[in-house]
Design a protein around this motif. Structure first.
Motif, PDB file in Angstrom:
ATOM      1  N   LEU A 147       0.865  -1.186   0.000  1.00 12.40           N
ATOM      2  CA  LEU A 147       0.000   0.000   0.000  1.00 12.40           C
ATOM      3  C   LEU A 147       0.898   1.231   0.000  1.00 12.40           C
ATOM      4  N   SER A 148       0.897   1.975  -1.100  1.00 14.14           N
ATOM      5  CA  SER A 148       1.784   3.129  -1.249  1.00 14.14           C
ATOM      6  C   SER A 148       1.161   4.426  -0.760  1.00 14.14           C
ATOM      7  N   MET A 149      -0.168   4.528  -0.812  1.00 13.75           N
ATOM      8  CA  MET A 149      -0.860   5.750  -0.396  1.00 13.75           C
ATOM      9  C   MET A 149      -1.904   5.379   0.652  1.00 13.75           C
ATOM     10  N   ARG A 150      -1.633   5.765   1.887  1.00 12.63           N
ATOM     11  CA  ARG A 150      -2.553   5.416   2.976  1.00 12.63           C
ATOM     12  C   ARG A 150      -3.731   6.379   3.069  1.00 12.63           C
ATOM     13  N   LYS A 151      -3.595   7.543   2.416  1.00 10.80           N
ATOM     14  CA  LYS A 151      -4.688   8.509   2.368  1.00 10.80           C
ATOM     15  C   LYS A 151      -4.770   9.103   0.970  1.00 10.80           C
ATOM     16  N   LEU A 152      -5.980   9.479   0.559  1.00  8.41           N
ATOM     17  CA  LEU A 152      -6.191  10.149  -0.714  1.00  8.41           C
ATOM     18  C   LEU A 152      -6.930  11.456  -0.475  1.00  8.41           C
ATOM     19  N   LEU A 174      -0.132 -10.358 -10.261  1.00  7.89           N
ATOM     20  CA  LEU A 174       1.273 -10.289  -9.887  1.00  7.89           C
ATOM     21  C   LEU A 174       1.987  -9.227 -10.719  1.00  7.89           C
ATOM     22  N   GLY A 175       2.667  -8.298 -10.040  1.00  8.86           N
ATOM     23  CA  GLY A 175       3.378  -7.229 -10.731  1.00  8.86           C
ATOM     24  C   GLY A 175       2.492  -6.100 -11.215  1.00  8.86           C
ATOM     25  N   LYS A 176       1.216  -6.137 -10.871  1.00 10.77           N
ATOM     26  CA  LYS A 176       0.267  -5.115 -11.317  1.00 10.77           C
ATOM     27  C   LYS A 176       0.026  -4.096 -10.209  1.00 10.77           C
ATOM     28  N   SER A 177      -0.528  -2.945 -10.601  1.00 11.26           N
ATOM     29  CA  SER A 177      -0.785  -1.875  -9.627  1.00 11.26           C
ATOM     30  C   SER A 177      -2.111  -1.193  -9.923  1.00 11.26           C
ATOM     31  N   LEU A 178      -2.607  -0.497  -8.918  1.00 11.82           N
ATOM     32  CA  LEU A 178      -3.794   0.347  -9.050  1.00 11.82           C
ATOM     33  C   LEU A 178      -3.370   1.790  -8.843  1.00 11.82           C
ATOM     34  N   ALA A 179      -3.689   2.656  -9.797  1.00  7.16           N
ATOM     35  CA  ALA A 179      -3.374   4.073  -9.682  1.00  7.16           C
ATOM     36  C   ALA A 179      -4.633   4.848  -9.331  1.00  7.16           C
ATOM     37  N   VAL A 180      -4.459   6.102  -8.959  1.00  2.28           N
ATOM     38  CA  VAL A 180      -5.600   6.951  -8.604  1.00  2.28           C
ATOM     39  C   VAL A 180      -6.612   7.003  -9.747  1.00  2.28           C
ATOM     40  N   GLY A 181      -6.118   7.073 -10.983  1.00  2.00           N
ATOM     41  CA  GLY A 181      -6.998   7.145 -12.141  1.00  2.00           C
ATOM     42  C   GLY A 181      -7.832   5.898 -12.371  1.00  2.00           C
ATOM     43  N   ASP A 182      -7.439   4.788 -11.744  1.00  2.00           N
ATOM     44  CA  ASP A 182      -8.209   3.539 -11.877  1.00  2.00           C
ATOM     45  C   ASP A 182      -9.376   3.474 -10.903  1.00  2.00           C
ATOM     46  N   LEU A 183      -9.413   4.387  -9.956  1.00  2.00           N
ATOM     47  CA  LEU A 183     -10.424   4.331  -8.900  1.00  2.00           C
ATOM     48  C   LEU A 183     -11.573   5.288  -9.173  1.00  2.00           C
ATOM     49  N   GLU A 186     -18.467   7.164  -6.103  1.00  2.00           N
ATOM     50  CA  GLU A 186     -19.647   7.955  -6.456  1.00  2.00           C
ATOM     51  C   GLU A 186     -19.720   9.242  -5.640  1.00  2.00           C
ATOM     52  N   GLY A 187     -19.827  10.371  -6.340  1.00  2.00           N
ATOM     53  CA  GLY A 187     -20.002  11.658  -5.673  1.00  2.00           C
ATOM     54  C   GLY A 187     -18.721  12.280  -5.150  1.00  2.00           C
ATOM     55  N   LEU A 188     -17.576  11.616  -5.363  1.00  2.00           N
ATOM     56  CA  LEU A 188     -16.307  12.118  -4.861  1.00  2.00           C
ATOM     57  C   LEU A 188     -15.348  12.407  -6.017  1.00  2.00           C
ATOM     58  N   GLU A 189     -14.574  13.473  -5.892  1.00  2.00           N
ATOM     59  CA  GLU A 189     -13.535  13.786  -6.865  1.00  2.00           C
ATOM     60  C   GLU A 189     -12.180  13.575  -6.202  1.00  2.00           C
ATOM     61  N   LEU A 190     -11.359  12.697  -6.792  1.00  2.00           N
ATOM     62  CA  LEU A 190     -10.027  12.440  -6.252  1.00  2.00           C
ATOM     63  C   LEU A 190      -9.071  13.498  -6.784  1.00  2.00           C
ATOM     64  N   MET A 191      -8.324  14.144  -5.888  1.00  2.00           N
ATOM     65  CA  MET A 191      -7.497  15.284  -6.248  1.00  2.00           C
ATOM     66  C   MET A 191      -6.024  14.924  -6.444  1.00  2.00           C
ATOM     67  N   ASN A 192      -5.623  13.701  -6.131  1.00  2.00           N
ATOM     68  CA  ASN A 192      -4.234  13.296  -6.339  1.00  2.00           C
ATOM     69  C   ASN A 192      -3.963  13.091  -7.826  1.00  2.00           C
ATOM     70  N   LYS A 194      -3.413  11.416 -11.215  1.00  2.00           N
ATOM     71  CA  LYS A 194      -4.060  10.188 -11.692  1.00  2.00           C
ATOM     72  C   LYS A 194      -3.084   9.030 -11.847  1.00  2.00           C
ATOM     73  N   ASN A 195      -1.816   9.331 -12.108  1.00  2.00           N
ATOM     74  CA  ASN A 195      -0.845   8.247 -12.294  1.00  2.00           C
ATOM     75  C   ASN A 195      -0.169   7.816 -10.995  1.00  2.00           C
ATOM     76  N   ALA A 196      -0.541   8.431  -9.879  1.00  2.00           N
ATOM     77  CA  ALA A 196       0.040   8.053  -8.584  1.00  2.00           C
ATOM     78  C   ALA A 196      -0.437   6.654  -8.194  1.00  2.00           C
ATOM     79  N   VAL A 197       0.488   5.773  -7.849  1.00  2.00           N
ATOM     80  CA  VAL A 197       0.159   4.387  -7.510  1.00  2.00           C
ATOM     81  C   VAL A 197      -0.364   4.305  -6.082  1.00  2.00           C
TER      82      VAL A 197
END
Length: 216
Positions: A147-152, A174-183, A186-192, A194-197
């Motif tokens: 887990l690279s980002m404990r808060k968003l 295996l070897g895959k990641s989830l970035a901010v842009g993949d998440l 509903e009703g929320l805008e992520l401000m980090n 988009k390519n941040a893992v």
């Protein structure tokens, strides 16, 4: 968000001696930002602790200098949880969230607190804890979940901000990641960025060995 009741006193003496006296009493100087917007010139009456901060030539914002007891905010500060604060000040109830903290670098005591007054119709930006849910495919294959980002950072009216952002990792290989842009929430805008893992399944020595054997 969970609720937290807090009583504050207006602070009118802002000098260094006054601040030192406040801290010696087991209290913490603070400021309540994000208050009412007013047109300039301002002809109204300011209450105890209030001051007018000019935003531009036509608008100003009323902020309030306050004092809170250190023992009253301990459970608010030393926790990963976020709270909607019912703040009693000058005999009135205000809604607020904890925005920022200043710590003494050696003793790690709290020197100052920034609160943000919130309103149902006005979006705010807050950091919300991330909670991982599920069992990643890559972990089953011998990888290690990181887990690279404990808060968003989330933008929404405070009434819509959740206590946690739940991220399901069941399909993460295996070897895959989830970035901010993949998440998406509903009703929320992520401000980090988009390519941040946010999280990833890292290859371990055992997983590399298994892959090598499969490749033969």
């Amino acid at each position: 968000m969970k609720k937290f009741a807090l009583k504050a006193e207006a602070r009118e003496n802002l000098g260094k001696k006054a601040v030192k006296a406040i801290r010696n009493e087991g209290k913490i100087p603070a400021v309540l930002n994000g208050g009412k917007l007013v047109e300039l010139p301002f002809n109204g009456t300011l209450e105890a602790g209030e001051k007018l901060v000019e935003l531009d030539a036509k608008r100003g914002m009323i902020t309030t200098d306050i004092v809170v007891k250190a023992e009253d905010v301990r459970k608010l500060i030393y926790t990963p949880e976020i709270f909607e604060i019912d703040l009693e000040l000058n005999g009135k109830m205000r809604k607020a969230v904890l925005k920022d903290l200043a710590f003494q670098p050696v003793k790690d005591t709290v020197l100052h607190i920034d609160f943000l007054e919130v309103f149902p119709e006005k979006p705010i930006i807050m950091e919300v804890p991330v909670k991982i849910e599920g069992h990643a495919e890559g972990v089953k294959a011998g990888g290690k979940l990181q887990l690279s980002m404990r808060k968003l950072k989330v933008k929404a009216p405070y009434t819509e901000i959740p206590e946690q952002l739940v991220v399901n990792v069941d399909s993460l290989g295996l070897g895959k990641s989830l970035a901010v842009g993949d998440l998406h929430f509903e009703g929320l805008e992520l401000m980090n960025a988009k390519n941040a893992v946010v999280c990833a399944v890292q290859l371990t020595r055992a997983a590399r060995g298994a892959q090598a054997k499969e490749g033969k």
